[in-house]
Design a protein around this motif. Sequence first.
Motif, short mmCIF file in Angstrom:
data_model
loop_
_atom_site.label_atom_id
_atom_site.label_comp_id
_atom_site.label_asym_id
_atom_site.label_seq_id
_atom_site.Cartn_x
_atom_site.Cartn_y
_atom_site.Cartn_z
N ARG A 99 0.75 -1.39 -0.08
CA ARG A 99 -0.64 0.05 -0.02
C ARG A 99 0.57 1.34 0.19
N GLU A 100 2.30 1.67 0.56
CA GLU A 100 3.14 1.95 0.70
C GLU A 100 3.36 2.27 -0.59
N ARG A 101 3.76 1.27 -1.35
CA ARG A 101 4.38 1.64 -2.45
C ARG A 101 3.49 2.35 -3.70
N ARG A 138 1.61 21.75 -4.46
CA ARG A 138 3.11 21.92 -3.80
C ARG A 138 2.03 22.27 -2.29
N GLY A 139 0.90 22.03 -2.43
CA GLY A 139 -0.41 21.77 -1.34
C GLY A 139 -0.42 20.27 -0.97
N TRP A 140 0.15 19.62 -2.12
CA TRP A 140 -0.19 17.62 -1.58
C TRP A 140 0.34 17.35 -0.44
N GLY A 141 1.45 17.98 0.39
CA GLY A 141 1.87 17.36 1.24
C GLY A 141 1.35 17.37 2.68
N ALA A 142 0.38 18.08 2.59
CA ALA A 142 -0.90 18.27 3.65
C ALA A 142 -1.67 17.39 3.70
N LEU A 143 -1.84 16.27 2.75
CA LEU A 143 -3.24 16.00 2.07
C LEU A 143 -2.78 13.62 2.61
N ILE A 144 -1.03 13.86 2.19
CA ILE A 144 -1.12 12.01 1.75
C ILE A 144 -0.37 11.99 3.18
N PRO A 145 -0.90 10.70 3.40
CA PRO A 145 -0.76 10.61 5.10
C PRO A 145 0.42 10.15 5.59
N GLY A 152 -8.24 1.91 -5.28
CA GLY A 152 -8.93 1.29 -3.73
C GLY A 152 -8.97 2.03 -2.52
N PRO A 153 -8.30 1.78 -1.27
CA PRO A 153 -7.86 2.83 0.06
C PRO A 153 -8.03 4.57 -0.62
N PHE A 154 -7.52 4.03 -1.58
CA PHE A 154 -6.52 5.72 -2.07
C PHE A 154 -7.89 6.54 -2.80
N ASN A 155 -8.93 6.03 -2.74
CA ASN A 155 -10.14 7.10 -3.95
C ASN A 155 -9.78 8.71 -2.99
#
Lengths: 171, 329
Positions: free
Chosen positions: B188-190, B236-243, B220-223
């Motif tokens: 999942r991480e990959r 540039r704003g994606w960092g806060a969204l990626i868990p 799957g779980p990343f939709n």
Amino acid sequence: MDHQLAIELGRGMAMAGAGLAVGLGCAGSAKGIGIASQAVGGVLSEKPDLFGRLLVLLALPGTQGFYGFITAILIFVNTGLITGALNVTPGTGLALMILGLGVGIALFFSANWQGEASASSIGLVARRPEAFGRSIILPAMVETYAVVALLVGILAINWLTSDAVTAFLRQ
Amino acid sequence: MLALTKNRHQWGFACGRISALEGRLMGQDFFLSLAGLERIEDLFQRLQDTSLREHMNPGAVTWEDWSTIIDAYVHNLVLSLRRDSPRTAVADLFTLSDDYLNLKRAVQHRGAYPFLSNVFSEDRLNDVAAGNVSLLPDVIRATMAQLAAGAEAANPMVVDMTLDGAYLRHYLALGSSLEAPFIEYWVRERVLARAVVVLWRAARSGHPLKMYQQHFLPLGPFNGVLGEMIAAGDPRGWGALIPGRLGDLYQEALEAPEEEQVVRFEQITSDYLTDLARRVKMQTMGPERVAGFLWGLWIEAFNLKLVISGRLNKIDPDILKSRVRACYV
């Protein structure tokens, strides 16, 4: 209780104890060797020259089967099955059955875990053949508890079937 | 931390082989020294002392020669371990990318399938080229049927998006089929890292991200997270969204010069995945051990290709050294 019935009961339970000790011991050894042999097979497919060293590690979980065999033979001999002079009371027979079960369980689990430990050591030898000497120590530590179980089994069988105890029980 | 599976003794043979094979994997120091060699002939000489030797042929000097040698070495070893494993899904995780390159050629009716195949046989690929997707795995069948039926197969960008998404869905399905929580987590991480790279490259290239919503997803779980990234638009704003840890790595990658950010993210996520994989090295038997080794092999192939292509193209050794990825051993 009828004397003949008492002898039958005592003998039957003693034989059950012998069967449990040898059965569980052999079953554990078979499984332990099976676990180790999977790893040995894989290593030998890449490094066939390690066969001699790995054989020692593969054989280690096999000793529990022999310990069970020794326990069973000792029960056979000391209860008079082999000589024909049966001297087992129901109480002694019950004690021997529980003893055989206890020894068998110890042998079964120690052989299983020794198989796992041997497989780990086999991996170690595959990576570093020079560590063979140290690698034997790891599964040998597990062997200690199989030996303890065997020793307690031998002492208890000898004590339970000694003339003094048998004579006391028959008073 | 997720526990490793226990009592999977049927993996003993494959793991025994791996115990012997691990000693042949090349460490990071080896790659750094290769990258620092002045003469390319010395590099080739050093490679003759490695596991590649069995696959070498005299006179291999071009990039194509070496790429073929490395691919053959990795592919043969993965397939060999696949045969020795009680479940094939672990090995399939590491051959799937080549299978999807062949599948892409089948969808585009480009004839021969030059990439080393495993999951999709040539017959299956010919079926796909003929428009029959009924024998493809359930997880991608509907997508492939849609692609084969529509006119979208003529649009290379849509094919890429669709097949990238199908590949990652297939990858997730393989990871969860093994009943090994650690592998499932690692996969999942990959997959998330790979999906982020796909979207990041698309955003940098100016591709409309909404198309990815339609053709790349679902995943799957990343939709949810990928949908939010697409909606946000600006990387540039994606960092806060990626868990989780990947979010931290993304922020770290953003600190690199803009043109190197994606490559930097790929490198540090690869190192993160390698760090995770190293935790299974001490497992005696189990699918995790096989997966960890195969990831190590995959990284080894990457580093080999990086160093050889870099030296053949006279790239500065210091740049090459900085791009060498962390190794499993």
